[in-house]
Design an enzyme around this catalytic site. Structure first.
Site, PDB file in Angstrom:
ATOM      1  CG  HIS A 102      -0.322   0.240   2.475  1.00  0.00           C
ATOM      2  ND1 HIS A 102       0.194  -1.183   3.104  1.00  0.00           N
ATOM      3  CD2 HIS A 102       0.250   1.184   3.302  1.00  0.00           C
ATOM      4  CE1 HIS A 102       0.546  -0.426   4.517  1.00  0.00           C
ATOM      5  NE2 HIS A 102       0.643   0.614   4.216  1.00  0.00           N
ATOM      6  CG  ASP A 132      -0.156  -4.208   2.518  1.00  0.00           C
ATOM      7  OD1 ASP A 132       0.043  -3.578   1.461  1.00  0.00           O
ATOM      8  OD2 ASP A 132      -0.009  -3.581   3.517  1.00  0.00           O
ATOM      9  CB  SER A 206       3.192   0.829   6.401  1.00  0.00           C
ATOM     10  OG  SER A 206       2.194   1.008   7.276  1.00  0.00           O
TER      11      SER A 206
END
Length: 353
Positions: A102, A132, A206
């Site tokens: 993402h 992801d 992230s």
């Protein structure tokens, strides 16, 4: 005083002198050791620190700045460029970097900033939305590589450090404990058994590294758990395990995509109270229209207990078996519909990325 008495006194005096010399020598030898021991007692204990682990791992964690185009509104038709923050981990000395999908999905450019001050653009090698994860490549020499140990197994209770660039504040380290190594309802699927920990991951962190107290990579930081209303839940964060992340990286580098088997079912850990459901299996809460499961006649509320002649040991293992089956392969599925035991054949499809 006769000769015998004099000799006795002389012997006594000599023994006393000799004993005194020995005692003095021992005192002289032991005094420095005693002083050092007393000095050490007076000093505070050495502080417990993860500095060694951070020094080993942190240089290999990069800041990622990606640009995406946001469509204009009715009042302003011009597209807007939006900066997206993230982190990544240098996995080898030829420039492959793992990050969260993402962070770099649907972007026009990706810039990497190393901790030594170097900056460069990065190429997106491949993206796997299911886990992801994404793989990038940079063209730089003398790259710091994250410490890795393929034999390492993460355990519940292990201390971990999350390294990333939250909110673009600069590299930050947060500390936590592993709470689970997979099997959490609501966050698992058949393709990504996540690590759960309480090391904080804020926006921008992230894709960064989750390392153990020795600095070895144990996971790729993913996201914070979201409640039913979409709000973040403090203290519950997730990471993709290192072994899975490395496997996905290799596949994306070699093949460009990760191909998984697809059955087209939704499942739940909540199983109706029935004698047929006492053994391990997969309870179907839904079946996708037109999916291999629908074409094979499977329906919601069916309970799969055997796939390809192998009894289901757990729902997660059964779903993993489907995921690891190549598209086009036929599998025999045994299931219960109410009290009736039935068998059907499904032709596994390809899971859309």
């Amino acid at each position: 005083m006769n000769a015998a008495t004099a000799k006795s006194w002389l012997s006594y005096i000599l023994r006393s002198v000799l004993l005194g010399i020995v005692v003095a020598a021992l005192v002289i030898w032991a005094l420095p050791l005693l002083e050092a021991w007393q000095a050490k007692r007076q000093q505070p204990d050495e502080a417990f620190s993860f500095a060694t682990a951070v020094n080993r791992a942190a240089p290999a964690v990069v800041n990622i700045y990606s640009m995406s185009e946001q469509r204009g509104s009715y009042y302003n038709r011009r597209n807007n460029s939006v900066l997206r923050l993230g982190s990544g981990v240098i996995m080898d000395n030829v420039g492959h970097i793992i990050t969260a999908a993402h962070v770099v999905a649907n972007v026009s450019s990706v810039q990497i900033a190393l901790q030594d001050g170097r900056q460069t653009s990065a190429q997106v090698i491949g993206i796997d939305n299911v886990t992801d994860l994404a793989v990038l490549r940079v063209e730089l020499d003398n790259l710091p590589v994250i410490p890795q140990n393929d034999e390492l197994r993460t355990r519940v209770g292990d201390v971990v450090l999350a390294i990333g660039n939250p909110l673009n504040l600069g590299q930050t380290i947060t500390q936590g404990i592993v709470s689970a190594t997979g099997g959490r309802m609501g966050v698992i699927n058949s393709h990504a058994d996540l690590l759960q920990m309480d090391a904080v991951i804020n926006e921008g962190a992230s894709g960064g590294a989750l390392v153990n107290s020795q600095g070895y990579l144990v996971g790729i930081n993913n996201a914070q758990f979201r409640g039913p209303a979409g709000q973040g839940v403090e203290g519950i964060y997730f990471a993709v395990p290192y072994t899975l992340a490395k496997s996905i990286m290799r596949t994306l580098i070699e093949e460009g995509e990760v191909v998984r088997g697809y059955l087209g079912i939704q499942t739940s850990d909540s199983v109706p109270n029935s004698r047929n459901y006492q053994r391990p299996g997969i309870f179907l809460t839904g079946v996708d229209d037109g999916s291999p499961a629908a074409q094979a006649g499977l329906q919601p509320n069916d309970y799969i207990v055997d796939i390809a002649g192998e009894p289901i040991t757990s729902a997660a293992d059964g779903l993993a078996l489907i995921s690891n089956t190549k598209p086009g392969v036929e599998l025999t599925v045994t299931f219960f519909r109410g009290d009736e035991e039935l068998t059907t054949t499904v032709t596994i499809g390809k899971l859309p990325n």
